[in-house]
Design an enzyme around this catalytic site. Structure first.
Site, PDB file in Angstrom:
ATOM      1  N   SER A 172     -54.647 -32.766  -1.209  1.00  0.00           N
ATOM      2  CA  SER A 172     -54.935 -33.506   0.159  1.00  0.00           C
ATOM      3  C   SER A 172     -54.873 -34.779   0.042  1.00  0.00           C
ATOM      4  O   SER A 172     -55.211 -35.434  -1.117  1.00  0.00           O
ATOM      5  CB  SER A 172     -56.459 -33.044   0.210  1.00  0.00           C
ATOM      6  N   HIS A 180     -50.645 -24.464   0.555  1.00  0.00           N
ATOM      7  CA  HIS A 180     -51.076 -25.874   0.976  1.00  0.00           C
ATOM      8  C   HIS A 180     -49.564 -26.964   0.984  1.00  0.00           C
ATOM      9  O   HIS A 180     -49.774 -27.484   0.029  1.00  0.00           O
ATOM     10  CB  HIS A 180     -52.092 -26.417   0.250  1.00  0.00           C
ATOM     11  N   LYS A 194     -58.022 -24.471   7.281  1.00  0.00           N
ATOM     12  CA  LYS A 194     -58.181 -24.230   5.735  1.00  0.00           C
ATOM     13  C   LYS A 194     -58.726 -23.083   5.653  1.00  0.00           C
ATOM     14  O   LYS A 194     -58.352 -22.064   4.856  1.00  0.00           O
ATOM     15  CB  LYS A 194     -58.974 -25.285   5.208  1.00  0.00           C
ATOM     16  N   ASP A 217     -48.788 -29.458   6.557  1.00  0.00           N
ATOM     17  CA  ASP A 217     -50.082 -29.076   5.706  1.00  0.00           C
ATOM     18  C   ASP A 217     -49.978 -27.632   5.190  1.00  0.00           C
ATOM     19  O   ASP A 217     -50.265 -27.476   4.069  1.00  0.00           O
ATOM     20  CB  ASP A 217     -51.017 -29.341   6.577  1.00  0.00           C
TER      21      ASP A 217
HETATM   22  N1  LIG Z   1     -47.780 -45.576  -2.444  1.00  0.00           N
HETATM   23  C1  LIG Z   1     -47.493 -44.142  -1.779  1.00  0.00           C
HETATM   24  N2  LIG Z   1     -48.502 -43.805  -0.791  1.00  0.00           N
HETATM   25  C2  LIG Z   1     -48.048 -42.777   0.010  1.00  0.00           C
HETATM   26  C3  LIG Z   1     -46.919 -42.192  -0.077  1.00  0.00           C
HETATM   27  N3  LIG Z   1     -46.972 -41.067   0.813  1.00  0.00           N
HETATM   28  C4  LIG Z   1     -48.217 -41.317   1.268  1.00  0.00           C
HETATM   29  N4  LIG Z   1     -48.791 -42.052   0.775  1.00  0.00           N
HETATM   30  C5  LIG Z   1     -50.142 -42.536   1.193  1.00  0.00           C
HETATM   31  O1  LIG Z   1     -51.089 -41.471   1.035  1.00  0.00           O
HETATM   32  C6  LIG Z   1     -52.041 -41.081   1.950  1.00  0.00           C
HETATM   33  C7  LIG Z   1     -52.016 -39.641   2.409  1.00  0.00           C
HETATM   34  O2  LIG Z   1     -50.783 -39.325   2.613  1.00  0.00           O
HETATM   35  P1  LIG Z   1     -50.476 -38.106   3.647  1.00  0.00           P
HETATM   36  O3  LIG Z   1     -49.263 -37.923   3.964  1.00  0.00           O
HETATM   37  O4  LIG Z   1     -50.983 -38.192   4.974  1.00  0.00           O
HETATM   38  O5  LIG Z   1     -50.900 -36.937   2.837  1.00  0.00           O
HETATM   39  P2  LIG Z   1     -51.417 -35.206   3.153  1.00  0.00           P
HETATM   40  O6  LIG Z   1     -50.784 -34.721   1.997  1.00  0.00           O
HETATM   41  O7  LIG Z   1     -50.570 -35.130   4.413  1.00  0.00           O
HETATM   42  O8  LIG Z   1     -53.050 -35.059   3.216  1.00  0.00           O
HETATM   43  P3  LIG Z   1     -53.532 -33.701   4.076  1.00  0.00           P
HETATM   44  O9  LIG Z   1     -53.666 -34.021   5.469  1.00  0.00           O
HETATM   45  O10 LIG Z   1     -55.039 -34.363   3.235  1.00  0.00           O
HETATM   46  O11 LIG Z   1     -53.507 -32.824   3.366  1.00  0.00           O
HETATM   47  C8  LIG Z   1     -51.956 -42.108   2.979  1.00  0.00           C
HETATM   48  O12 LIG Z   1     -52.665 -43.306   2.944  1.00  0.00           O
HETATM   49  C9  LIG Z   1     -50.341 -42.500   2.840  1.00  0.00           C
HETATM   50  O13 LIG Z   1     -49.961 -43.860   3.146  1.00  0.00           O
HETATM   51  C10 LIG Z   1     -45.945 -42.870  -0.991  1.00  0.00           C
HETATM   52  O14 LIG Z   1     -44.718 -42.414  -0.888  1.00  0.00           O
HETATM   53  N5  LIG Z   1     -46.323 -43.699  -1.808  1.00  0.00           N
HETATM   54  O1  LIG Z   2     -59.164 -30.386   5.830  1.00  0.00           O
HETATM   55  C1  LIG Z   2     -59.049 -31.475   5.955  1.00  0.00           C
HETATM   56  O2  LIG Z   2     -59.820 -32.186   5.840  1.00  0.00           O
HETATM   57  C2  LIG Z   2     -57.481 -32.165   6.013  1.00  0.00           C
HETATM   58  C3  LIG Z   2     -56.298 -31.544   5.229  1.00  0.00           C
HETATM   59  O3  LIG Z   2     -55.394 -31.407   5.302  1.00  0.00           O
HETATM   60  C4  LIG Z   2     -56.935 -31.490   3.616  1.00  0.00           C
HETATM   61  O4  LIG Z   2     -57.981 -32.045   3.207  1.00  0.00           O
HETATM   62  O5  LIG Z   2     -55.992 -30.949   2.946  1.00  0.00           O
HETATM   63 MN   LIG Z   3     -54.180 -30.660   3.775  1.00  0.00          MN
END
Ligand SMILES: Nc1nc2c(ncn2[C@@H]2O[C@H](COP(=O)(O)OP(=O)(O)OP(=O)(O)O)[C@@H](O)[C@H]2O)c(=O)[nH]1
Ligand SMILES: O=C([O-])CC(=O)C(=O)O
Ligand SMILES: [Mn+2]
Length: 641
Positions: free
Chosen positions: A292, A270, A250, A319
């Site tokens: 996120s 992002h 980040k 990401d």
């Molecule tokens: N209901 C629902 N939940 C989802 C969906 N896609 C992802 N999630 C949920 O959302 C949460 C975060 O999903 P990630 O895909 O890890 O999110 P990210 O955007 O990659 O997150 P960061 O790593 O924080 O940037 C998880 O608990 C998933 O199970 C979807 O299509 N529907």
């Molecule tokens: O930085 C972190 O904790 C993980 C991440 O991808 C986000 O928060 O978007």
């Molecule tokens: Mn992220």
């Protein structure tokens, strides 16, 4: 000696780096200095030493998998203590109309806190940091991690060097970035090499003054994550949690990265990057900006399972995207990372089987729960783990049962593993020229009002849609109650320069003649039925139906109708074969009152936070949207979806 002090690489440091190490080691006073070569042997040595100290546990079930549980006060990014330091405040944040937010720490009265980031004067911050860092590594080893963001042979990759007293950071950086001796070799290829300087300390010199909780040293009272774009420097203190301590991710790839991008005419965002092959064998790349914990990893690894036979998804990144237009006017993206630092809860055989398979070896887990037979556990795995035959120990090291009040795993618990472990990693994921992007998708968690998918009218409207993104808060940062927050371009926590200028940059980059601009879309997987509070859309693999519609729009298929907010899918144009109990009207309902309120909040947000710095195009877009909504013809929406 805590860690083997193998110093022969010290001789290999270019003089700029050596003097940086000297300067910071005089300040931090570590017992040892160790330059990381990135080898397998070194990694093993560090993991074994951490296991011995109780900082991590070895998984009894999975090969080379490790579990860390943190001090419960150090579980996520801390936005209120993330600060950009420059000479001029206005370079970083506009002055909010009603004044700055109350300061979080009376010892730092001069931080200017805003909804779009925090600023402090460089010289003043240096004084605060010198006080914190003085002697902070006593009794510890200072590790020197040379690392590269982006593939080795890519002209747009960039180098950083992180000095840290955390072996957990070293092992995680080995997964998340390309690091070690081969980066030193790159640095030594040029006369006076450029690199981003990064300094990190957990902020607990030894012997510790207070008990170290869960063998996870950290200093929550003094945690501070600072960035000095004018000095190409990142300094972070007090937290061991990934988003605060792995500087490549980040701090560098997004915050410092976006400033370099503005200067050099590219974009650091992002965003996930995915390859989509349709049933005819045509392949296109999409990227998507969701805040996120709003679904990037899951979409980037979507498993079609013959929902629409013939579609195939491949993952370039989950990401971060670094993007620029090539000579032919195509937007090309690279993933600067080398691994995935993904949200564990919700990852299961039914939601993300690709990720579940990927984390069976060579993975570091943080704040997940453990089963009595040595497996990992978190919310969402109820159907994959036989809860009748195992007992569970929660991330807080307490016995846990189904129905317990607190979750088994922390909601922001994470896995950290190599991108190369992903079975659907794209064959071009390390290609130095990047992959050509044809669609940019925005999205967020909106329980009401925002339809499942819509397409924007043009580039300026797309920038407006990115700028006005809002989403329910998640456990990825310190916000505890669910609230709808503005998160423009999913970059609110990662903005490092004035948001008005960020928008101007986006507007201008799309204005050069001859560009093949990607089309832009907005999706919302998170609509809920107001009565049952259940999701209206099944999400995950089923999202292929929306990816399919987007793909067909990229091929100019006539399957959209104009609505006040953008193009909506024409009635019948989303493939819903075999999908039962879907209330498509509810998923695409454009409610006049909701959208008028939305316009009002957007206007208030712009006036309060950006005001004179907001590009005039954004005011125009807002007026246009409001006018279109005022004229909403009640019959129009019947034709769609
Ligand atoms: N209901 C629902 N939940 C989802 C969906 N896609 C992802 N999630 C949920 O959302 C949460 C975060 O999903 P990630 O895909 O890890 O999110 P990210 O955007 O990659 O997150 P960061 O790593 O924080 O940037 C998880 O608990 C998933 O199970 C979807 O299509 N529907
Ligand atoms: O930085 C972190 O904790 C993980 C991440 O991808 C986000 O928060 O978007
Ligand atoms: Mn992220």
């Amino acid at each position: 000696m805590e860690y083997c002090a193998k110093n022969q690489l010290l001789d290999k440091l270019p003089k700029e780096l050596l003097s940086y190490v000297q300067e910071k080691s005089e300040l931090c006073k570590p017992d040892h200095i160790y330059v990381c070569d990135g080898s397998e042997e070194e990694n093993k040595m560090l993991l074994a030493a951490m296991e011995k100290n109780g900082e991590i546990r070895k998984s009894k079930k999975h090969k080379n998998c490790w579990l860390a549980t943190t001090d419960p006060r150090d579980v996520a990014r801390v936005e209120s203590r993330t600060i950009i330091c420059t000479k001029n405040q206005h370079d970083v944040v506009s002055t909010p109309k009603s004044g700055f937010r109350p300061i979080v720490d009376p010892n730092m009265p001069n931080i200017k806190q805003t909804a779009l980031g925090n600023w402090m004067d460089t010289d003043e911050m240096i004084l605060i940091l010198n006080e914190r860092f003085n002697g902070c590594m006593k009794g510890r080893t200072m590790f020197v991690i040379p690392y590269m963001m982006g593939p080795f042979n890519c002209p747009y990759s960039k180098i950083g060097v992180e000095l840290t007293d955390s072996p957990y950071v070293v092992c995680s950086m080995r997964i998340m970035t390309r690091m070690g001796e081969r980066v030193l070799n790159e640095l030594n290829k040029v006369e006076s090499p450029n690199f981003i300087k990064c300094l990190h300390s957990v902020g607990v010199p030894l012997p510790a003054q207070e008990p170290i909780i869960n063998n996870w040293p950290c200093n929550p009272a003094k945690t501070i994550i600072t960035h000095f774009p004018e000095r190409n420097e990142i300094i972070t203190f007090g937290s061991g949690y990934g988003g605060n301590s792995l500087c490549g991710k980040k701090c560098f790839a997004l915050r410092i990265g976006s400033i370099l991008a503005k200067k050099e005419g590219w974009l650091a965002e992002h965003m996930l990057i995915m390859g989509v092959t349709n049933p005819k064998g045509e392949k296109k790349y999409f990227c998507a900006a969701f805040p996120s914990a709003c679904g990037k990893t899951n979409l980037a690894m979507l498993q079609n399972r013959d929902i629409i036979p013939g579609y195939k998804i491949e993952c370039v990144g989950d990401d971060i995207a670094w993007m620029r237009f090539d000579e032919e006017g195509r937007l090309r993206a690279i993933n600067p990372e080398f691994g995935f630092f993904g949200v564990a809860p919700g990852t299961s055989q039914s939601t993300n089987p690709i990720a579940l398979e990927m984390i069976k070896e060579d993975t570091i887990f943080t704040n997940v729960a453990e089963t009595s037979n040595g497996d990992v556990y978190w919310e969402g795995l109820e159907n994959d783990v036989d809860l009748n035959n195992v007992t569970i120990t929660s991330w807080k090291n307490q016995p846990w049962q189904k129905g317990s009040k607190e979750p088994a795993a922390h909601p922001n618990s994470r896995f950290c593993t190599y991108a190369s472990r992903c079975s659907i990693i794209d064959p071009n994921w390390e290609s130095p020229e990047g992959v050509p992007i044809e669609a940019i998708i925005f999205g967020g968690r909106r329980p009401t009002g925002v339809p499942l998918v819509y397409e924007v009218f043009d580039w300026d409207h797309g920038v407006f849609v990115g700028a006005t993104m809002r989403s329910e808060s998640t456990a990825a940062a310190e916000f505890t109650n669910k609230q709808i927050m503005n998160d423009p371009f999913a970059m609110r926590p990662f903005l490092a320069y004035n948001f008005g200028q960020y928008l101007s940059h986006w507007l201008s980059i799309g204005q050069k003649p001859g560009l093949k601009l990607p089309k832009m879309f907005h999706v919302n997987w998170f609509l809920k039925d107001p009565i049952t509070n259940q999701f209206l859309w099944p999400g995950f693999g089923e999202n292929i139906r929306i990816i399919d519609w987007i793909f067909r729009r990229l091929n100019n298929e006539n399957c959209a109708i104009k609505s006040p907010i953008g193009y909506l899918p024409e009635k019948g144009s989303i493939n819903l074969t075999n999908l039962k109990n879907i209330n498509i009207n509810q998923l695409f309902h454009i409610q006049k009152d909701f959208w008028l309120k939305e316009c009002k909040s957007i206007r208030e947000y712009f006036v309060e936070n950006v005001n004179d710095d907001l590009p005039k195009e954004m005011w125009t877009q807002l007026d246009l949207l409001e006018n279109r909504i005022q004229q909403i013809p009640a019959i129009e929406r019947e034709k769609c979806a």
